[in-house]
Design a protein around this motif. Structure first.
Motif, mmCIF file in Angstrom:
data_model
loop_
_atom_site.group_PDB
_atom_site.id
_atom_site.type_symbol
_atom_site.label_atom_id
_atom_site.label_comp_id
_atom_site.label_asym_id
_atom_site.label_seq_id
_atom_site.Cartn_x
_atom_site.Cartn_y
_atom_site.Cartn_z
ATOM 1 N N TRP A 14 -12.907 12.338 8.968
ATOM 2 C CA TRP A 14 -13.329 13.316 9.964
ATOM 3 C C TRP A 14 -14.319 14.300 9.339
ATOM 4 O O TRP A 14 -14.082 14.792 8.239
ATOM 5 N N ALA A 15 -15.394 14.597 10.032
ATOM 6 C CA ALA A 15 -16.266 15.712 9.655
ATOM 7 C C ALA A 15 -15.564 16.953 10.179
ATOM 8 O O ALA A 15 -15.157 16.999 11.343
ATOM 9 N N THR A 16 -15.400 17.959 9.308
ATOM 10 C CA THR A 16 -14.569 19.101 9.672
ATOM 11 C C THR A 16 -15.266 20.431 9.386
ATOM 12 O O THR A 16 -16.255 20.485 8.663
ATOM 13 N N THR A 17 -14.704 21.479 9.956
ATOM 14 C CA THR A 17 -15.136 22.830 9.637
ATOM 15 C C THR A 17 -14.279 23.327 8.474
ATOM 16 O O THR A 17 -13.315 22.679 8.088
ATOM 17 N N GLY A 18 -14.637 24.472 7.925
ATOM 18 C CA GLY A 18 -13.859 25.036 6.832
ATOM 19 C C GLY A 18 -14.497 24.729 5.488
ATOM 20 O O GLY A 18 -15.677 24.394 5.402
ATOM 21 N N ASP A 19 -13.720 24.841 4.430
ATOM 22 C CA ASP A 19 -14.231 24.650 3.074
ATOM 23 C C ASP A 19 -14.687 23.221 2.815
ATOM 24 O O ASP A 19 -15.647 22.994 2.089
ATOM 25 N N ALA A 20 -13.987 22.251 3.368
ATOM 26 C CA ALA A 20 -14.348 20.850 3.165
ATOM 27 C C ALA A 20 -15.251 20.377 4.303
ATOM 28 O O ALA A 20 -15.081 20.772 5.457
ATOM 29 N N ASP A 21 -16.202 19.529 3.954
ATOM 30 C CA ASP A 21 -17.093 18.960 4.969
ATOM 31 C C ASP A 21 -16.457 17.756 5.655
ATOM 32 O O ASP A 21 -16.729 17.483 6.821
ATOM 33 N N TYR A 22 -15.632 17.031 4.889
ATOM 34 C CA TYR A 22 -14.969 15.835 5.402
ATOM 35 C C TYR A 22 -13.529 15.809 4.917
ATOM 36 O O TYR A 22 -13.220 16.261 3.819
ATOM 37 N N HIS A 23 -12.674 15.259 5.750
ATOM 38 C CA HIS A 23 -11.287 14.961 5.384
ATOM 39 C C HIS A 23 -11.104 13.457 5.607
ATOM 40 O O HIS A 23 -11.484 12.940 6.663
ATOM 41 N N MET A 24 -10.542 12.786 4.614
ATOM 42 C CA MET A 24 -10.318 11.340 4.711
ATOM 43 C C MET A 24 -8.850 11.037 4.464
ATOM 44 O O MET A 24 -8.205 11.702 3.660
ATOM 45 N N ARG A 25 -8.370 10.006 5.129
ATOM 46 C CA ARG A 25 -7.055 9.450 4.802
ATOM 47 C C ARG A 25 -7.324 8.181 4.014
ATOM 48 O O ARG A 25 -7.957 7.249 4.511
ATOM 49 N N VAL A 26 -6.859 8.178 2.769
ATOM 50 C CA VAL A 26 -7.097 7.071 1.856
ATOM 51 C C VAL A 26 -5.759 6.409 1.550
ATOM 52 O O VAL A 26 -4.778 7.082 1.225
ATOM 53 N N VAL A 27 -5.719 5.083 1.655
ATOM 54 C CA VAL A 27 -4.507 4.305 1.399
ATOM 55 C C VAL A 27 -4.837 3.223 0.387
ATOM 56 O O VAL A 27 -5.847 2.525 0.520
ATOM 57 N N CYS A 28 -3.988 3.094 -0.621
ATOM 58 C CA CYS A 28 -4.173 2.026 -1.609
ATOM 59 C C CYS A 28 -2.842 1.699 -2.288
ATOM 60 O O CYS A 28 -1.811 2.286 -1.958
ATOM 61 N N GLU A 29 -2.884 0.774 -3.233
ATOM 62 C CA GLU A 29 -1.667 0.259 -3.850
ATOM 63 C C GLU A 29 -0.898 1.323 -4.634
ATOM 64 O O GLU A 29 0.309 1.452 -4.493
ATOM 65 N N ASP A 30 -1.602 2.050 -5.487
ATOM 66 C CA ASP A 30 -0.932 2.991 -6.376
ATOM 67 C C ASP A 30 -1.936 4.025 -6.873
ATOM 68 O O ASP A 30 -3.114 3.976 -6.533
ATOM 69 N N ILE A 31 -1.456 4.927 -7.704
ATOM 70 C CA ILE A 31 -2.319 6.014 -8.178
ATOM 71 C C ILE A 31 -3.432 5.491 -9.078
ATOM 72 O O ILE A 31 -4.534 6.034 -9.082
ATOM 73 N N ALA A 32 -3.181 4.428 -9.830
ATOM 74 C CA ALA A 32 -4.236 3.860 -10.685
ATOM 75 C C ALA A 32 -5.374 3.313 -9.831
ATOM 76 O O ALA A 32 -6.551 3.506 -10.146
ATOM 77 N N GLU A 41 -10.235 1.289 1.577
ATOM 78 C CA GLU A 41 -9.247 2.329 1.263
ATOM 79 C C GLU A 41 -9.317 3.497 2.236
ATOM 80 O O GLU A 41 -8.324 4.158 2.488
ATOM 81 N N VAL A 42 -10.500 3.759 2.770
ATOM 82 C CA VAL A 42 -10.690 4.886 3.686
ATOM 83 C C VAL A 42 -10.288 4.424 5.087
ATOM 84 O O VAL A 42 -11.001 3.684 5.746
ATOM 85 N N GLN A 43 -9.120 4.879 5.516
ATOM 86 C CA GLN A 43 -8.593 4.470 6.814
ATOM 87 C C GLN A 43 -9.120 5.316 7.957
ATOM 88 O O GLN A 43 -9.314 4.820 9.055
ATOM 89 N N GLU A 44 -9.333 6.594 7.679
ATOM 90 C CA GLU A 44 -9.846 7.508 8.688
ATOM 91 C C GLU A 44 -10.691 8.553 7.973
ATOM 92 O O GLU A 44 -10.447 8.859 6.805
ATOM 93 N N LEU A 99 0.857 -1.188 0.000
ATOM 94 C CA LEU A 99 0.000 0.000 0.000
ATOM 95 C C LEU A 99 0.890 1.233 0.000
ATOM 96 O O LEU A 99 1.173 1.826 1.022
ATOM 97 N N ARG A 100 1.346 1.611 -1.183
ATOM 98 C CA ARG A 100 2.354 2.652 -1.319
ATOM 99 C C ARG A 100 1.779 4.043 -1.636
ATOM 100 O O ARG A 100 2.509 5.011 -1.693
ATOM 101 N N PHE A 101 0.481 4.145 -1.840
ATOM 102 C CA PHE A 101 -0.146 5.431 -2.154
ATOM 103 C C PHE A 101 -1.022 5.854 -0.988
ATOM 104 O O PHE A 101 -1.827 5.075 -0.482
ATOM 105 N N GLN A 102 -0.856 7.116 -0.594
ATOM 106 C CA GLN A 102 -1.648 7.649 0.515
ATOM 107 C C GLN A 102 -2.016 9.092 0.200
ATOM 108 O O GLN A 102 -1.191 9.846 -0.318
ATOM 109 N N ALA A 103 -3.249 9.448 0.505
ATOM 110 C CA ALA A 103 -3.702 10.811 0.246
ATOM 111 C C ALA A 103 -4.647 11.265 1.349
ATOM 112 O O ALA A 103 -5.324 10.459 1.986
#
Length: 156
Positions: free
Chosen positions: A102-120, A97-100, A67-71
């Protein structure tokens, strides 16, 4: 809000040691906290029953698992209809893929940490899942270049 319990310095030491190595034996834990084994066992059980210790786990090396891709993905919703939001959250919870998330304030409603094999694989996640969610207006991807600090437990 649930009741909080009083946490002593000894309790803090127990929790800290268990976070560092959840496989530590009760005898070693007792020795390192200056307690008898029976008193240490009772205190750990009390911390578990109070919910201070929620669970035990293992920290894995995601790269060794391929799992070398993280965003970090910022998601904006179209609307905040409770049914749509609930459906969106249930869908996220089902995706490995969604590891974490969070419902957040600001421009985005949610922030997620996504982990997977690669960009494809990540691109398929976006096209086949995230952009098909009716509540999603937009998503912004922030690719993680390297991990600078990653805690496996809380500092208490």
């Amino acid at each position: 809000m649930e009741n909080q319990i009083s946490i002593s310095e000894r309790d803090r030491r127990i929790v800290s040691l268990l976070q560092a190595d959840s496989r530590i034996s009760n005898a070693d834990l007792a020795e390192r906290t200056g307690m008898s084994t029976s008193a240490c066992w009772r205190r750990v059980k009390a911390l578990e029953e109070a919910g201070v210790i929620a669970r035990y786990g293992v920290v894995v090396d995601q790269e060794r698992l391929g799992l070398r891709f993280q965003a970090i993905v910022e998601v904006q919703l179209i609307r905040h209809d409770p049914n749509e939001v609930s459906q969106f959250i249930r869908a996220l919870e089902a995706r490995h893929e969604v590891q974490e998330c969070w419902a957040t304030t600001g421009d985005a409603d949610y922030h997620m940490r996504v982990v997977c094999e690669d960009i494809a694989t990540y691109n398929r996640f976006l096209e086949e899942f995230l952009f098909r969610q009716s509540a999603v207006r937009a998503a912004q991807t922030n690719v993680v270049l390297k991990s600078v600090k990653r805690a496996s437990g809380l500092t208490i």
